[in-house]
Structures are given as structure tokens and as C-alpha cells.
Design an enzyme around this catalytic site. Structure first.
Site, mmCIF file in Angstrom:
data_model
loop_
_atom_site.group_PDB
_atom_site.id
_atom_site.type_symbol
_atom_site.label_atom_id
_atom_site.label_comp_id
_atom_site.label_asym_id
_atom_site.label_seq_id
_atom_site.Cartn_x
_atom_site.Cartn_y
_atom_site.Cartn_z
ATOM 1 N N LYS A 1 64.429 83.333 -10.874
ATOM 2 C CA LYS A 1 64.024 84.695 -10.302
ATOM 3 C C LYS A 1 64.758 84.992 -9.157
ATOM 4 O O LYS A 1 65.432 85.650 -8.859
ATOM 5 C CB LYS A 1 62.576 84.477 -9.839
ATOM 6 C CG LYS A 1 61.541 84.521 -10.847
ATOM 7 C CD LYS A 1 60.089 84.557 -10.378
ATOM 8 C CE LYS A 1 59.801 83.135 -9.964
ATOM 9 N NZ LYS A 1 59.606 82.180 -10.699
ATOM 10 N N THR A 2 65.009 83.691 -8.168
ATOM 11 C CA THR A 2 65.900 83.889 -7.061
ATOM 12 C C THR A 2 67.443 84.426 -7.102
ATOM 13 O O THR A 2 67.782 85.413 -6.720
ATOM 14 C CB THR A 2 65.726 82.624 -6.088
ATOM 15 O OG1 THR A 2 64.243 82.436 -5.679
ATOM 16 C CG2 THR A 2 66.303 82.893 -4.753
ATOM 17 N N GLU B 1 61.212 89.529 -5.849
ATOM 18 C CA GLU B 1 60.750 88.461 -6.664
ATOM 19 C C GLU B 1 59.187 88.917 -7.094
ATOM 20 O O GLU B 1 58.625 89.171 -6.103
ATOM 21 C CB GLU B 1 61.177 87.010 -6.342
ATOM 22 C CG GLU B 1 62.504 86.602 -6.358
ATOM 23 C CD GLU B 1 62.480 85.083 -5.824
ATOM 24 O OE1 GLU B 1 61.346 84.339 -6.349
ATOM 25 O OE2 GLU B 1 63.234 84.776 -5.050
#
Length: 503
Positions: free
Chosen positions: A140-141, A184
Site C-alpha cells: 500500500k505505502t 492509503e
């Protein structure tokens, strides 16, 4: 966007964008120094809000927030609720990091001050924007960060909130002047269901966080529920190389709100699970190049003009190439302009990485040291596969993995998987478990993992023993990778000092 006038910020100037809701004009944040909370505080301050907070310890993040005008107390005490004149209109906390009996939360409820969780506040901050949200079990990051840099290169100046610090700007959040917000969406506690996004990218779906969800089905169900909240006319983007994400895309195709489009990216390795999802961003070739990768992609409508493009990614590993492709697809879908793809690619190729995502920490004694946040077997396998590409051309170089398990429940659940992933290294050093919010479990230590590793491995029960253990095993030319979501990152300086004796 709203026509309301935002209040003046700390510098006396009126910030761009929509005004803060009245509830968010004076905010107290419990655990303000955390990655997610500090980013939220930055945005609130930039949008003219007053912010106070508390944290267990002094930190670089706390100091930076004070410099921006936040009132921060070290230590948790009800007196922190008086840091702002008139007191806070709302108190913000997190699901996992702050216990319900925190004295500030108890005092806030006694005084009738509303208490909200971070995702509830972030949802309000995003309400007047076109939103691109990235979710999934892994990646995600990095994917969110690449999308942010791509959109910045295109000139969109997005607001963003991510789980790590962009190397380009040194920050994890920003209040931009544009009408786009990128963030996110964390699935770990179901809080992603607070959001109503325009575009969603799902990198992968693989069971995790069973301490919260209790079953694999409950974990999968939260993604389905999130997809149902995409706004009419929006887009869902899924990775067709991941079986979980591909099956999810197949379920969603044709079942979402009116006008919601489902698109796929990757090589299409599991496209058979989603036959009605078009592969619009295809990874044709992927190869190692230096400390990154050189790739050929084909970008079809509505993402691109349907021709091949080269795509250079500065971080190593096939998983990072896929993350880049997901970021491109999501950003292009948000803009709705296939002609923007070349500028978006320029942004991806300029991406300098994120703190603790295969981050180079230095060279000492002829050894290169990298640091990564990976804390699931799939993530560990991905970063070690990437590390192997750095030594592939020199049989004398080795990869040494230094791993700290995160959470007792995760260690017990995935010990065998961690051991198999770590066995991609040439040697392995395993520290004891970083418990975070959990109490120790009898018999659950890092030794559960080290005993099952199939390459030379050692367990150290004190983190202070890591640096000498690394120096004892490493030799010039090696790559050492420290891995884990706990405090192992703080061992980088002592490891570099210990390695200097090899020179």
C-alpha cells in the site's frame, strides 16, 4: 469543491481548498507522533486548524509538528486536553495503538467531548475531493507514494496521506492546492469502510490480521464491502497477478454501483479468475537494472493509447514493478485523460522511494545495508527476492537477512511461512518478537522461525546482540537487509558501526 472560505493558517494566510468542518477546528490527538496521526495533524494545521496532542515520547515527528504550530505534551495525562484555548472540539485516537482506558480518552468522554478514530477524520478531510485510495494486504505505502509522485509530475499537486515518508519531500502528508486526494486505505481493522472513494487500487488480498478479523472469510469480506462504496462512475483497479485480488475483481465486475468500471493490471497470471476484467496495463517484460528494474509495459484505453512504453523503477523486485503499474493505472483512471500517461510515467521513474521500503541505510566495511518494513511472509519473500537481484551477477556476494517478527499472534500463525521466505537469504539472524500492542504468548519467540529456516540461521533473544551477530557473519561485498515493522530499524546505526571493523 466547497465555496466556503477556510480559516487562516498558522502563517496568517488563507489555505487553499475547502474549509474545515466546525468539528475539526480544534483537534486533540492522542498518539500524535505516530505515522498516520502525524500526517493527519499536518493536514489539519495546513488547513487552518488548531491542533494539540500527546505522545509517549519525544520524537523527530513531534518536534516537526511543534514547529508547525501544534501544542504537544509528552506523556498521557488529562491535562493535555487544556493545551488549546477553549479546549478541543474533538479528540482523535487510533484503533490499535491507543487503549480505551487512556486517561485522555477517559477524560474526554467524561467531559462530553466527541472521540473519533483517525479514519473518520481522514474521511471528512477527503470529502470534497476526487479521491484515489490504495488498499491491499501488501504494497500500500509504496504504491500510494508512487501515485502521489506521478500526479505531482503531472501538475495535479494532490493532497495525500500515506504510511511512510516520501524521500522526495521527507513527509508523509501534504495539503495540496489541487482537487485530488490520494491516501492509503488500511484494511487491518476494517477502517477503510469509512471512505467513499472515486478510484480504488487493490494490490493483493492475502489473509492477515486474524487477531482482528478472526477468519479468512471475514478478512476477504471487508474488501467486498469497500468496493461497494466506490462512488457511481468510479473505477476499481485490481492486480491480475494476485489470485486474491483477481478473484475479488471477478466478483465485483458487473455487481458494483452504476457506471463503476473494473480494470486489471499486471501480466495477467490469474486473469482466468476474472475473465470480464480487461487487462489495461500489461507488464510485458521485467528485468533487473542496477538497484532497480527496467520494464516494458502496454497501456490500453482508458489508461493509455494502447502502445508499448518503457518503465524504469528505482526500487528492485518484480513486486515493485507491479506496484508502479498499479499506481500508474490508478492515477490515470483518476485523471481520465489517456494523454497524461507520459507525464505520469515520468513521475514514476523519478520516484526516490519511501522510508523503510528497501531503503539504503549506508555502506560500511564493504557491506551494503538496507532496511525494510516487511512483516508478512509474502512481503519478506518479495524483499529478499529483490535483494537477490543485487547480488545475482557476483557469486561471491551474499544476502544476510536480519528479521524481527512483529506481533505474537502473527508469529504463531505464520512461523513456517516466515522461515520459508527467510530461507531465500544465504544466512539469517532472527531477533525476538516485537509485541507492539500484544502481551507475550507462552512459547512464542523468534526461535519458532529460526528453527525452521533451511539456511544457516541463529536466534538472538536480545536486540542489542544483533549488531555483533551481523558483524560476525558478514564479509565485504555482502548485502545485509534488516526486516520488520518494529524497532529493528533503530539497529541500523549500530550495525553500520559494527561492520566498520571489516574494513
Amino acid at each position: 469543491m466547497t465555496d466556503q472560505t477556510a480559516p487562516a493558517g498558522a502563517d496568517g494566510l488563507t489555505p487553499p481548498g475547502p474549509a474545515l468542518p466546525d468539528l475539526l477546528r480544534r483537534v486533540h490527538m492522542v498518539g500524535i507522533g505516530g505515522a498516520g496521526m502525524s500526517g493527519l495533524a499536518r493536514i489539519l494545521l495546513a488547513r487552518g486548524g488548531q491542533v494539540s496532542g500527546s505522545d509517549a515520547r519525544e520524537s523527530r515527528g513531534v518536534i516537526a509538528l511543534r514547529a508547525r504550530g501544534a501544542q504537544v505534551q509528552v506523556g498521557h495525562d488529562p491535562a493535555a486536553l487544556t493545551l488549546l484555548d477553549g479546549g478541543p472540539t474533538v479528540v482523535v485516537t487510533t484503533h490499535a495503538a491507543i487503549p480505551a482506558d487512556n486517561p485522555e480518552l477517559v477524560a474526554a468522554r467524561e467531559r462530553g467531548i466527541e472521540v473519533l478514530y483517525r479514519p473518520q477524520v481522514l474521511a471528512q478531510l477527503m470529502a470534497d475531493y476526487r479521491t484515489l485510495l490504495i488498499t491491499g494486504t501488501h504494497g500500500k505505502t509504496s504504491t500510494t507514494s508512487m501515485a502521489v509522485v506521478a500526479l505531482q509530475q503531472q501538475g495535479a499537486d494532490p493532497s495525500f496521506a500515506i504510511g511512510g515518508e516520501l524521500n522526495e519531500s521527507g513527509t508523509n502528508a501534504h495539503h495540496g492546492s489541487g482537487e485530488v486526494f490520494v491516501a492509503e486505505a488500511d484494511e487491518s481493522d476494517g477502517s477503510l469502510l469509512e471512505y467513499r472513494p472515486d478510484v480504488v487500487v487493490v494490490t493483493n488480498i492475502e489473509v492477515d490480521h486474524l487477531d482482528f478479523f478472526g477468519s479468512e472469510q471475514a478478512y476477504v469480506d471487508v474488501f467486498d464491502a469497500f468496493a461497494a462504496q466506490i462512488r457511481p462512475g468510479g473505477t476499481l483497479v485490481v492486480c491480475l497477478d494476485d489470485p486474491g485480488a483477481a478473484a475479488f475483481g471477478g466478483r465485483c465486475a458487473g455487481s458494483l454501483a452504476a457506471g463503476v468500471t473494473v480494470l486489471g493490471y499486471g501480466t495477467g497470471a490469474h486473469a482466468d479468475l476474472a475473465p470480464s476484467v480487461p487487462l489495461v496495463a500489461e507488464l510485458l517484460e521485467a528485468g533487473a537494472q542496477g538497484t532497480g528494474s527496467s520494464n516494458r509495459v502496454r497501456l490500453a484505453a482508458p489508461v493509455g493509447p494502447g502502445v508499448e512504453r518503457s518503465l524504469q523503477v528505482t526500487l528492485p523486485g518484480r513486486h515493485m514493478a507491479l506496484n508502479a503499474l498499479g499506481a500508474l493505472t490508478g492515477a490515470a483512471a483518476l485523471l481520465g485523460d489517456p494523454g497524461s500517461i507520459d507525464r505520469l510515467i515520468d513521475g514514476i521513474e523519478s520516484f526516490g522511494g519511501v522510508h523503510r521500503r528497501f531503503e539504503f541505510r549506508g555502506r560500511s566495511g564493504g557491506v551494503d545495508l538496507y532496511d525494510d518494513y516487511a512483516h508478512h511472509p509474502t512481503e519478506v519473500r518479495a524483499v529478499l527476492s529483490a535483494a537477490r537481484t543485487l547480488v545475482a551477477d557476483d557469486r561471491g556476494r551474499r544476502v544476510i537477512a536480519v528479521f524481527q517478527p512483529h506481533l505474537y499472534s502473527r508469529t504463531a500463525e505464520f512461523a513456517e511461512g516466515f522461515a520459508a521466505a527467510l530461507s531465500l537469504a544465504d544466512e539469517v539472524i532472527v531477533a525476538d518478537v516485537y509485541g507492539a500492542r500484544e502481551e507475550p504468548q507462552p512459547g512464542v519467540t523468534g526461535r519458532l522461525i529460526s528453527d525452521q529456516v533451511t539456511v544457516p540461521a541463529v536466534f538472538v533473544d536480545s536486540i542489542s546482540e544483533l549488531a555483533p551477530a551481523v558483524a560476525e557473519r558478514a564479509r565485504p561485498g555482502d548485502v545485509v537487509l534488516i526486516i520488520g515493522a518494529g524497532d529493528i530499524t533503530m539497529q541500523a546505526p549500530p550495525i553500520l558501526d559494527a561492520l566498520s571493523s571489516l574494513s
